[in-house]
Write an enzyme that holds these catalytic residues in place. Sequence first.
Site, PDB file in Angstrom:
ATOM      1  N   ARG A  62       0.791  -1.169  -0.143  1.00 21.58           N
ATOM      2  CA  ARG A  62       0.029   0.031  -0.069  1.00 21.58           C
ATOM      3  C   ARG A  62       1.038   1.170   0.092  1.00 21.58           C
ATOM      4  O   ARG A  62       0.674   2.119  -0.661  1.00 21.58           O
ATOM      5  CB  ARG A  62      -0.883   0.043   1.146  1.00 21.58           C
ATOM      6  CG  ARG A  62      -1.813  -1.023   1.312  1.00 21.58           C
ATOM      7  CD  ARG A  62      -2.970  -1.025   0.557  1.00 21.58           C
ATOM      8  NE  ARG A  62      -2.662  -1.339  -0.832  1.00 21.58           N
ATOM      9  CZ  ARG A  62      -2.306  -2.324  -1.342  1.00 21.58           C
ATOM     10  NH1 ARG A  62      -2.162  -3.552  -0.603  1.00 21.58           N
ATOM     11  NH2 ARG A  62      -2.080  -2.646  -2.710  1.00 21.58           N
ATOM     12  N   GLN A  92     -10.294   9.559   7.452  1.00 22.24           N
ATOM     13  CA  GLN A  92     -10.058   8.102   7.652  1.00 22.24           C
ATOM     14  C   GLN A  92      -9.122   7.715   6.911  1.00 22.24           C
ATOM     15  O   GLN A  92      -8.573   6.581   6.919  1.00 22.24           O
ATOM     16  CB  GLN A  92     -11.461   7.476   7.425  1.00 22.24           C
ATOM     17  CG  GLN A  92     -12.587   7.891   8.330  1.00 22.24           C
ATOM     18  CD  GLN A  92     -13.864   7.481   7.940  1.00 22.24           C
ATOM     19  OE1 GLN A  92     -14.274   6.427   8.027  1.00 22.24           O
ATOM     20  NE2 GLN A  92     -14.633   8.415   7.099  1.00 22.24           N
ATOM     21  N   ASN A  93      -8.634   8.365   6.056  1.00 27.29           N
ATOM     22  CA  ASN A  93      -7.435   7.777   4.845  1.00 27.29           C
ATOM     23  C   ASN A  93      -6.172   7.801   5.640  1.00 27.29           C
ATOM     24  O   ASN A  93      -5.744   8.738   6.512  1.00 27.29           O
ATOM     25  CB  ASN A  93      -7.337   8.705   3.853  1.00 27.29           C
ATOM     26  CG  ASN A  93      -8.604   8.852   2.922  1.00 27.29           C
ATOM     27  OD1 ASN A  93      -9.281   7.924   2.989  1.00 27.29           O
ATOM     28  ND2 ASN A  93      -8.608   9.750   2.055  1.00 27.29           N
ATOM     29  N   HIS A 110      -7.679   7.041  11.420  1.00 20.66           N
ATOM     30  CA  HIS A 110      -7.309   5.504  11.427  1.00 20.66           C
ATOM     31  C   HIS A 110      -5.588   5.387  11.153  1.00 20.66           C
ATOM     32  O   HIS A 110      -5.323   4.412  10.744  1.00 20.66           O
ATOM     33  CB  HIS A 110      -8.122   5.033  10.290  1.00 20.66           C
ATOM     34  CG  HIS A 110      -9.583   4.714  10.315  1.00 20.66           C
ATOM     35  ND1 HIS A 110     -10.421   4.712   9.640  1.00 20.66           N
ATOM     36  CD2 HIS A 110     -10.190   5.045  11.705  1.00 20.66           C
ATOM     37  CE1 HIS A 110     -11.746   4.778  10.022  1.00 20.66           C
ATOM     38  NE2 HIS A 110     -11.457   4.946  11.424  1.00 20.66           N
ATOM     39  N   THR A 177     -16.732   9.363   1.649  1.00 16.07           N
ATOM     40  CA  THR A 177     -16.876   8.582   2.958  1.00 16.07           C
ATOM     41  C   THR A 177     -18.239   7.758   3.009  1.00 16.07           C
ATOM     42  O   THR A 177     -19.214   8.599   2.941  1.00 16.07           O
ATOM     43  CB  THR A 177     -16.477   8.853   4.326  1.00 16.07           C
ATOM     44  OG1 THR A 177     -16.860   7.862   5.041  1.00 16.07           O
ATOM     45  CG2 THR A 177     -16.947  10.119   4.743  1.00 16.07           C
TER      46      THR A 177
HETATM   47  P1  OAD Z   1     -15.603   3.628   1.695  1.00 14.85           P
HETATM   48  O1  OAD Z   1     -15.185   2.926   0.714  1.00 14.85           O
HETATM   49  O2  OAD Z   1     -16.585   2.791   2.728  1.00 14.85           O
HETATM   50  O3  OAD Z   1     -16.535   4.322   1.070  1.00 14.85           O
HETATM   51  C1  OAD Z   1     -16.211   5.224   0.104  1.00 14.85           C
HETATM   52  C2  OAD Z   1     -17.104   6.420  -0.466  1.00 14.85           C
HETATM   53  O4  OAD Z   1     -16.418   7.218  -1.500  1.00 14.85           O
HETATM   54  C3  OAD Z   1     -18.264   5.674  -1.051  1.00 14.85           C
HETATM   55  O5  OAD Z   1     -19.499   6.352  -0.368  1.00 14.85           O
HETATM   56  C4  OAD Z   1     -18.198   6.216  -2.561  1.00 14.85           C
HETATM   57  O6  OAD Z   1     -19.456   6.337  -3.269  1.00 14.85           O
HETATM   58  C5  OAD Z   1     -17.414   7.357  -2.542  1.00 14.85           C
HETATM   59  N1  OAD Z   1     -16.714   7.523  -3.801  1.00 14.85           N
HETATM   60  C6  OAD Z   1     -16.097   6.966  -4.432  1.00 14.85           C
HETATM   61  N2  OAD Z   1     -15.572   7.285  -5.595  1.00 14.85           N
HETATM   62  C7  OAD Z   1     -15.711   8.855  -5.380  1.00 14.85           C
HETATM   63  C8  OAD Z   1     -15.207  10.130  -5.842  1.00 14.85           C
HETATM   64  N3  OAD Z   1     -14.395  10.078  -6.795  1.00 14.85           N
HETATM   65  N4  OAD Z   1     -15.725  11.232  -5.296  1.00 14.85           N
HETATM   66  C9  OAD Z   1     -16.286  11.438  -4.083  1.00 14.85           C
HETATM   67  N5  OAD Z   1     -16.724  10.157  -3.452  1.00 14.85           N
HETATM   68  C10 OAD Z   1     -16.467   9.066  -3.970  1.00 14.85           C
HETATM   69  O7  OAD Z   1     -14.444   4.196   2.364  1.00 14.85           O
HETATM   70  P2  OAD Z   1     -14.264   5.083   3.967  1.00 14.85           P
HETATM   71  O8  OAD Z   1     -15.780   5.626   4.063  1.00 14.85           O
HETATM   72  O9  OAD Z   1     -13.178   6.127   3.942  1.00 14.85           O
HETATM   73  O10 OAD Z   1     -10.404   1.638   7.794  1.00 14.85           O
HETATM   74  O11 OAD Z   1     -14.287   3.581   4.603  1.00 14.85           O
HETATM   75  C11 OAD Z   1     -14.027   3.941   5.980  1.00 14.85           C
HETATM   76  C12 OAD Z   1     -12.795   3.138   6.687  1.00 14.85           C
HETATM   77  O12 OAD Z   1     -13.179   1.651   6.375  1.00 14.85           O
HETATM   78  C13 OAD Z   1     -11.522   3.289   5.959  1.00 14.85           C
HETATM   79  O13 OAD Z   1     -10.852   4.179   6.606  1.00 14.85           O
HETATM   80  C14 OAD Z   1     -10.783   1.939   6.430  1.00 14.85           C
HETATM   81  C15 OAD Z   1     -12.062   0.953   5.840  1.00 14.85           C
HETATM   82  O14 OAD Z   1     -12.083  -0.337   5.988  1.00 14.85           O
HETATM   83  C16 OAD Z   1      -9.532   1.047   8.283  1.00 14.85           C
HETATM   84  O15 OAD Z   1      -8.691   0.720   7.413  1.00 14.85           O
HETATM   85  C17 OAD Z   1      -9.376   1.103   9.780  1.00 14.85           C
END
Ligand code: OAD
Length: 242
Positions: A62, A92-93, A110, A177
Site C-alpha cells: 500500500r 479516515q485515510n 485511522h 466516505t
Molecule cells: P468506503 O469505501 O467505505 O466509502 C467510499 C465512499 O466514497 C463511497 O461512499 C463512494 O460512493 C465514495 N466515492 C467513490 N469515488 C468517489 C469520488 N471520486 N468522489 C467522491 N466520493 C467517491 O471508504 P471510507 O468511508 O473511507 O478503515 O471507509 C472507512 C474506513 O473503512 C477506512 O478508513 C478503512 C475502511 O475499512 C480502516 O482501514 C481502519
Amino acid sequence: MKTEMERQHIVVLSGAGVSAESGINTFRDSDGLWENHRVEDVATPGAWHKDPELVLRFYNERRQQIRGVEPNAAHKALASLEDHFKVTVITQNIDDLHERGGSSEVLHLHGEIFKARSTLDERLVYDLGRNDIYPGDLCDKGSQLRPHIVWFGEDVPCYPIAHEITQTADLIIVVGTSLQVQPASFLASAAPYHVARIVVDPKAEADVPAFYLREKAGAVMPSLVEYLCEKGISDLSGLEKL
Ligand code: OAD
C-alpha cells in the site's frame, strides 16, 4: 481581511473517495475485498497475531502504491479553502494526499501509512520516510514495529480530539466516505444542530440533513470551494447550480 481568530471554521470529514481519482481504490466499491484481501486477513489484531509477515507485506505494498500517486483536484481545492477559512481536515485515510495537496491541519483518525509504531509501547511512533517495515525491525525498546494504523477492533485514540474539533465548526463538508465505520461515522452529526453540512459523494444516501452534491470529488470540489470563497458559508442555496 479577517484575522485568524475571526475566521470561520470549516471541518472536512474525508474518506477513501477523495483519493479515488488519484488511483487508490475505495474499500466498499471493491466487492468487500481490499486490494484482493479480506479485511480480517490484513487489518485486524487477529491478522497480525496469525500472520505478521502478510500484514507487513500488505501495508508495504500500500505504501509503495501511495508513493506512486499524486493529490487530485479535490485535495488541492480543499487546501485552497485555507485562503479564506480556518480549515481542519479529519480524514479516515491513511495516505498523505491531503498534506501533499497543501492542507495544513490534517487529523488521521485511522492512522498514517508513513509511520510505524512499537508493538510494546504505542507512544513510540516513528516516521518511516522512504523505508518500509520488515520482520525484525525493532522499536527503541526492542519489540517488533507495526504499521501505525488503527485496525478493526482497536480503539480510535484521536476520536475525542476529532469530536471536540467538530464542536467548533461553522460548516461541515463530508467527502468520499460511506460513513459505515464507527466511530468516524458519528462525527458527521456531532456538530451543533445549526451547523450546515455538505455531502460530496456520487452514491450518497440522504441519511443526514445536508446539501448533497452527488458527483466525483475531483469534479465538483473546485467549484464548491470557489463558491464558498466567493459567497461565504451563510447562503448555500446556490449549491444546487454547481
Ligand atoms: P468506503 O469505501 O467505505 O466509502 C467510499 C465512499 O466514497 C463511497 O461512499 C463512494 O460512493 C465514495 N466515492 C467513490 N469515488 C468517489 C469520488 N471520486 N468522489 C467522491 N466520493 C467517491 O471508504 P471510507 O468511508 O473511507 O478503515 O471507509 C472507512 C474506513 O473503512 C477506512 O478508513 C478503512 C475502511 O475499512 C480502516 O482501514 C481502519
